[in-house]
Write a protein that holds these residues in place. Structure first.
Motif, PDB file in Angstrom:
ATOM      1  N   SER A   4      38.327 -12.535 -11.825  1.00 49.27           N
ATOM      2  CA  SER A   4      37.672 -11.790 -12.884  1.00 49.27           C
ATOM      3  C   SER A   4      37.659 -10.323 -12.514  1.00 49.27           C
ATOM      4  CB  SER A   4      36.250 -12.325 -13.065  1.00 49.27           C
ATOM      5  OG  SER A   4      35.734 -11.968 -14.310  1.00 49.27           O
ATOM      6  N   ILE A   5      38.444  -9.532 -13.234  1.00 49.41           N
ATOM      7  CA  ILE A   5      38.559  -8.099 -12.997  1.00 49.41           C
ATOM      8  C   ILE A   5      38.250  -7.390 -14.310  1.00 49.41           C
ATOM      9  CG2 ILE A   5      40.047  -6.237 -12.146  1.00 49.41           C
ATOM     10  CD1 ILE A   5      39.731  -8.458 -10.092  1.00 49.41           C
ATOM     11  N   GLN A   6      37.147  -6.658 -14.368  1.00 50.99           N
ATOM     12  CA  GLN A   6      36.791  -5.955 -15.597  1.00 50.99           C
ATOM     13  C   GLN A   6      35.711  -4.923 -15.290  1.00 50.99           C
ATOM     14  OE1 GLN A   6      38.060  -6.480 -18.846  1.00 50.99           O
ATOM     15  NE2 GLN A   6      36.854  -4.716 -19.498  1.00 50.99           N
ATOM     16  N   VAL A   7      36.038  -3.667 -15.510  1.00 51.55           N
ATOM     17  CA  VAL A   7      35.055  -2.596 -15.375  1.00 51.55           C
ATOM     18  C   VAL A   7      35.210  -1.672 -16.568  1.00 51.55           C
ATOM     19  CG1 VAL A   7      34.285  -0.590 -14.048  1.00 51.55           C
ATOM     20  CG2 VAL A   7      34.947  -2.692 -12.851  1.00 51.55           C
ATOM     21  N   SER A   8      34.140  -1.525 -17.340  1.00 52.74           N
ATOM     22  CA  SER A   8      34.173  -0.681 -18.537  1.00 52.74           C
ATOM     23  C   SER A   8      33.052   0.358 -18.533  1.00 52.74           C
ATOM     24  CB  SER A   8      34.058  -1.548 -19.801  1.00 52.74           C
ATOM     25  OG  SER A   8      35.108  -2.492 -19.849  1.00 52.74           O
ATOM     26  N   SER A   9      32.369   0.511 -17.392  1.00 50.43           N
ATOM     27  CA  SER A   9      31.305   1.512 -17.315  1.00 50.43           C
ATOM     28  C   SER A   9      31.035   1.841 -15.856  1.00 50.43           C
ATOM     29  CB  SER A   9      30.023   1.014 -17.980  1.00 50.43           C
ATOM     30  OG  SER A   9      29.282   0.204 -17.090  1.00 50.43           O
ATOM     31  N   GLU A  10      30.248   2.877 -15.648  1.00 47.56           N
ATOM     32  CA  GLU A  10      29.810   3.256 -14.305  1.00 47.56           C
ATOM     33  C   GLU A  10      28.465   2.645 -13.939  1.00 47.56           C
ATOM     34  OE1 GLU A  10      30.908   5.582 -11.701  1.00 47.56           O
ATOM     35  OE2 GLU A  10      32.850   5.105 -12.582  1.00 47.56           O
ATOM     36  N   VAL A  11      27.744   2.104 -14.930  1.00 48.08           N
ATOM     37  CA  VAL A  11      26.374   1.663 -14.651  1.00 48.08           C
ATOM     38  C   VAL A  11      26.060   0.242 -15.126  1.00 48.08           C
ATOM     39  CG1 VAL A  11      25.406   3.995 -14.541  1.00 48.08           C
ATOM     40  CG2 VAL A  11      25.510   2.822 -16.749  1.00 48.08           C
ATOM     41  N   GLY A  12      27.042  -0.489 -15.665  1.00 44.95           N
ATOM     42  CA  GLY A  12      26.812  -1.896 -15.956  1.00 44.95           C
ATOM     43  C   GLY A  12      26.511  -2.642 -14.666  1.00 44.95           C
ATOM     44  N   THR A  13      25.812  -3.755 -14.745  1.00 43.01           N
ATOM     45  CA  THR A  13      25.412  -4.488 -13.537  1.00 43.01           C
ATOM     46  C   THR A  13      26.638  -4.856 -12.707  1.00 43.01           C
ATOM     47  OG1 THR A  13      23.462  -5.368 -14.641  1.00 43.01           O
ATOM     48  CG2 THR A  13      24.196  -6.527 -12.665  1.00 43.01           C
ATOM     49  N   LEU A  14      26.605  -4.459 -11.442  1.00 44.38           N
ATOM     50  CA  LEU A  14      27.731  -4.676 -10.528  1.00 44.38           C
ATOM     51  C   LEU A  14      27.805  -6.149 -10.134  1.00 44.38           C
ATOM     52  CD1 LEU A  14      29.956  -3.157  -8.949  1.00 44.38           C
ATOM     53  CD2 LEU A  14      28.264  -2.735  -7.153  1.00 44.38           C
ATOM     54  N   LYS A  58      24.053  -5.433   3.496  1.00 43.71           N
ATOM     55  CA  LYS A  58      22.973  -6.385   3.213  1.00 43.71           C
ATOM     56  C   LYS A  58      22.374  -6.151   1.826  1.00 43.71           C
ATOM     57  CE  LYS A  58      20.940  -5.449   7.209  1.00 43.71           C
ATOM     58  NZ  LYS A  58      19.989  -5.462   8.365  1.00 43.71           N
ATOM     59  N   THR A  59      22.233  -4.886   1.457  1.00 44.09           N
ATOM     60  CA  THR A  59      21.694  -4.567   0.132  1.00 44.09           C
ATOM     61  C   THR A  59      22.650  -5.012  -0.970  1.00 44.09           C
ATOM     62  OG1 THR A  59      20.494  -2.683   1.045  1.00 44.09           O
ATOM     63  CG2 THR A  59      20.851  -2.697  -1.334  1.00 44.09           C
ATOM     64  N   LEU A  60      23.936  -4.750  -0.795  1.00 44.38           N
ATOM     65  CA  LEU A  60      24.921  -5.214  -1.778  1.00 44.38           C
ATOM     66  C   LEU A  60      24.867  -6.734  -1.920  1.00 44.38           C
ATOM     67  CD1 LEU A  60      27.988  -2.948  -0.864  1.00 44.38           C
ATOM     68  CD2 LEU A  60      26.572  -2.788  -2.927  1.00 44.38           C
ATOM     69  N   LEU A  61      24.740  -7.432  -0.812  1.00 38.18           N
ATOM     70  CA  LEU A  61      24.677  -8.898  -0.873  1.00 38.18           C
ATOM     71  C   LEU A  61      23.437  -9.362  -1.632  1.00 38.18           C
ATOM     72  CD1 LEU A  61      25.913  -9.869   2.704  1.00 38.18           C
ATOM     73  CD2 LEU A  61      27.052 -10.401   0.539  1.00 38.18           C
ATOM     74  N   TYR A  62      22.301  -8.720  -1.419  1.00 37.22           N
ATOM     75  CA  TYR A  62      21.093  -9.121  -2.137  1.00 37.22           C
ATOM     76  C   TYR A  62      21.250  -8.965  -3.648  1.00 37.22           C
ATOM     77  CZ  TYR A  62      17.343 -10.746   0.828  1.00 37.22           C
ATOM     78  OH  TYR A  62      16.543 -11.532   1.610  1.00 37.22           O
ATOM     79  N   PHE A  63      21.973  -7.928  -4.059  1.00 39.91           N
ATOM     80  CA  PHE A  63      22.173  -7.712  -5.492  1.00 39.91           C
ATOM     81  C   PHE A  63      23.301  -8.570  -6.064  1.00 39.91           C
ATOM     82  CE2 PHE A  63      19.675  -3.857  -4.813  1.00 39.91           C
ATOM     83  CZ  PHE A  63      18.936  -3.795  -5.988  1.00 39.91           C
ATOM     84  N   LEU A  64      24.355  -8.799  -5.305  1.00 39.12           N
ATOM     85  CA  LEU A  64      25.552  -9.446  -5.852  1.00 39.12           C
ATOM     86  C   LEU A  64      25.721 -10.903  -5.448  1.00 39.12           C
ATOM     87  CD1 LEU A  64      26.174  -6.347  -6.137  1.00 39.12           C
ATOM     88  CD2 LEU A  64      28.574  -6.917  -5.849  1.00 39.12           C
ATOM     89  N   ASP A  65      25.202 -11.289  -4.269  1.00 35.36           N
ATOM     90  CA  ASP A  65      25.461 -12.629  -3.750  1.00 35.36           C
ATOM     91  C   ASP A  65      24.318 -13.037  -2.824  1.00 35.36           C
ATOM     92  OD1 ASP A  65      26.764 -14.997  -3.302  1.00 35.36           O
ATOM     93  OD2 ASP A  65      28.510 -14.130  -2.287  1.00 35.36           O
TER      94      ASP A  65
END
Length: 479
Positions: A4-14, A58-65
């Protein structure tokens, strides 16, 4: 792994991004070569890893995984060997959402044909002997991946120069809707990293479904015929820090120290022919090291909010000259020579000039992102106070990564900029404290809003790149 590859903004949920943790090559940058290798100073590697970048991961993981880290924070922090962060260790976090480039590289090197071609190409770039090719080809894929990145063999021989800028994964490419634009670096120091990434995108299975959507920028075929004084402007160079996907129909490209007008023109031509976007806006900033890329000058915080450097924001008019400008007796000065031109598909020969950076960003918020004019807000580097605007821009006050709308990661050292965020109603929180709040359940990554997450930055800031630079988003949610 989900393709899944799709980016259409700078601030949509990562949702997914590519990163590269500081490798041993960064610890081998010497003072005499630091600027040639695009660093401002030498860094202390262990501090950069343990006390700074590991918090970022660690912060990225908490938000994404979060399942990879929730409930394990004390265990992870107690491990002095940092095995959780090492892609070649059995205890590695191994997320398919926070994706390490070194791991992808090791995986494609399991294929002997890919391995042979990549080793040959790297040896050609670095002017190595045939015997070196054999030595590298015989390394296990995991060790070869580390050697190609760090420049150092398992025996400790420094075979190649390091590629310390590999931690700035934003520059290797940019996701434009469901396409990926590959970079062409300006500086020789980044040639090998561009090669490694090219091989990853064309050979790793996670990009298999969008391989036909990879965009390479053509070189100037007549470059070698030009006189030396004309070569720089005619080069085809572009780095991802100069490209922003601000809306589904709208791409920004910076013309800067690292990205040329020639490359930008090629990108416009390709994107319009493929009907990928409707608008491309070129933002020419001063060609100097202070700015480097447009994402060192401004980034987006929310649909209606931007952080930017005040001296580049709008035409400069001194109070005592305002009446003279209004009367037409004196021209207002461009904001330190920022020039903005917008092209629309089907109307390429009718470009539109935009007066200022503030005007452009306001238009994006209103017309592309459906915000009300009175709601558009700007936060300025250093709170627009002299001399803090320039000082804090140098240490990446404008280079923020939005993990979701209104929740951004930035450096902890930019005090005046943080003050401006507080004045705008944001909570500013140390990354270490936020991780403990997530672990205890006092806060939740899904419900957190209007927050500036402060990343420790004593060593990271020496490299002249912030959290926006250290990420290549490949999936964001739609609004």
């Amino acid at each position: 792994m989900e393709n899944s590859i799709q980016v259409s903004s700078e601030v949509g949920t990562l949702k997914r991004l590519l990163i590269h943790s500081p490798d041993s090559g960064l610890g081998k940058v010497v003072p005499s070569k630091a600027q040639d290798w695009l660093f401002e100073d030498i860094i202390h590697l262990d501090t950069m890893r343990r006390k700074e970048y590991d918090f970022y991961v660690k912060t990225l993981l908490y938000f994404l995984d979060s399942e990879k880290i929730k409930g394990r924070l004390a265990e992870i922090d107690a491990d002095k060997e940092r095995n959780f962060f090492k892609p070649d260790n059995p205890n590695y976090f191994n997320s398919d959402k926070v994706i390490e480039l070194q791991k992808l590289l090791a995986e494609i090197l399991e294929n002997d044909l890919t391995k042979m071609k990549l080793v040959a190409a790297a040896c050609a770039i670095e002017k190595e002997w045939y015997t070196t090719h054999d030595e590298l080809f015989n390394l296990p894929s995991v060790e070869l991946a580390k050697t190609l990145i760090s420049g150092t063999t398992p025996s400790g021989e420094m075979l190649f120069p390091p590629i310390p800028n590999f931690i700035f994964t934003r520059d290797i490419g940019i996701t434009i809707n469901n396409h990926i634009l590959l970079n062409r670096p300006k500086k020789q120091a980044r040639t090998r990293e561009a090669l490694l990434v090219q091989y990853i995108f064309y050979n790793h299975s996670i990009f298999e479904d969008i391989r036909q959507n990879l965009i390479e920028i053509p070189d100037n075929e007549t470059l070698f015929l030009l006189p030396e004084e004309q070569v720089e402007d005619a080069q085809s160079t572009l780095e991802g820090g100069d490209v922003m996907m601000v809306a589904k129909n709208h791409l920004l490209i910076g013309i800067s120290e690292r990205t040329t007008i020639y490359a930008a023109k090629q990108v416009i031509k390709i994107l319009f022919e493929k009907k990928i976007v409707e608008k491309v806006t070129l933002v020419k900033i001063p060609n100097k090291r202070d700015y480097m890329h447009i994402d060192t000058v401004f980034t987006q915080v929310k649909r209606n909010m931007w952080v930017l450097l005040g001296s580049l924001a709008k035409p400069q008019i001194r109070d005592e000259d305002a009446a003279l400008v209004k009367a037409g007796l004196l021209k207002s000065q461009k904001a330190e020579e920022v020039h903005i031109v917008q092209f629309r598909r089907g109307q390429e020969h009718e470009p539109r000039e935009i007066e200022s950076l503030e005007e452009l960003l306001t238009e994006i918020s209103i017309y592309d992102l459906d915000c009300q004019p009175h709601d558009v807000t700007f936060i300025y580097s250093g709170n627009n106070e002299f001399p803090y605007g320039a000082r804090e821009q140098w240490t990446d006050s404008c280079n923020l990564l939005a993990v979701k709308e209104g929740v951004v990661i930035g450096y902890d050292r930019n005090d005046k900029t943080l003050e401006a965020f507080k004045n705008a109603g944001f909570e500013t929180v140390k990354m270490e404290d936020l991780l403990q709040d997530f672990e205890s359940g006092r806060k939740n990554s899904e419900t957190i809003t209007n927050t500036f997450i402060m990343l420790p930055s004593a060593e990271l800031s020496r490299a002249r790149g912030g959290s926006h630079c250290m990420s290549m988003p490949i999936l964001r949610s739609e609004f």
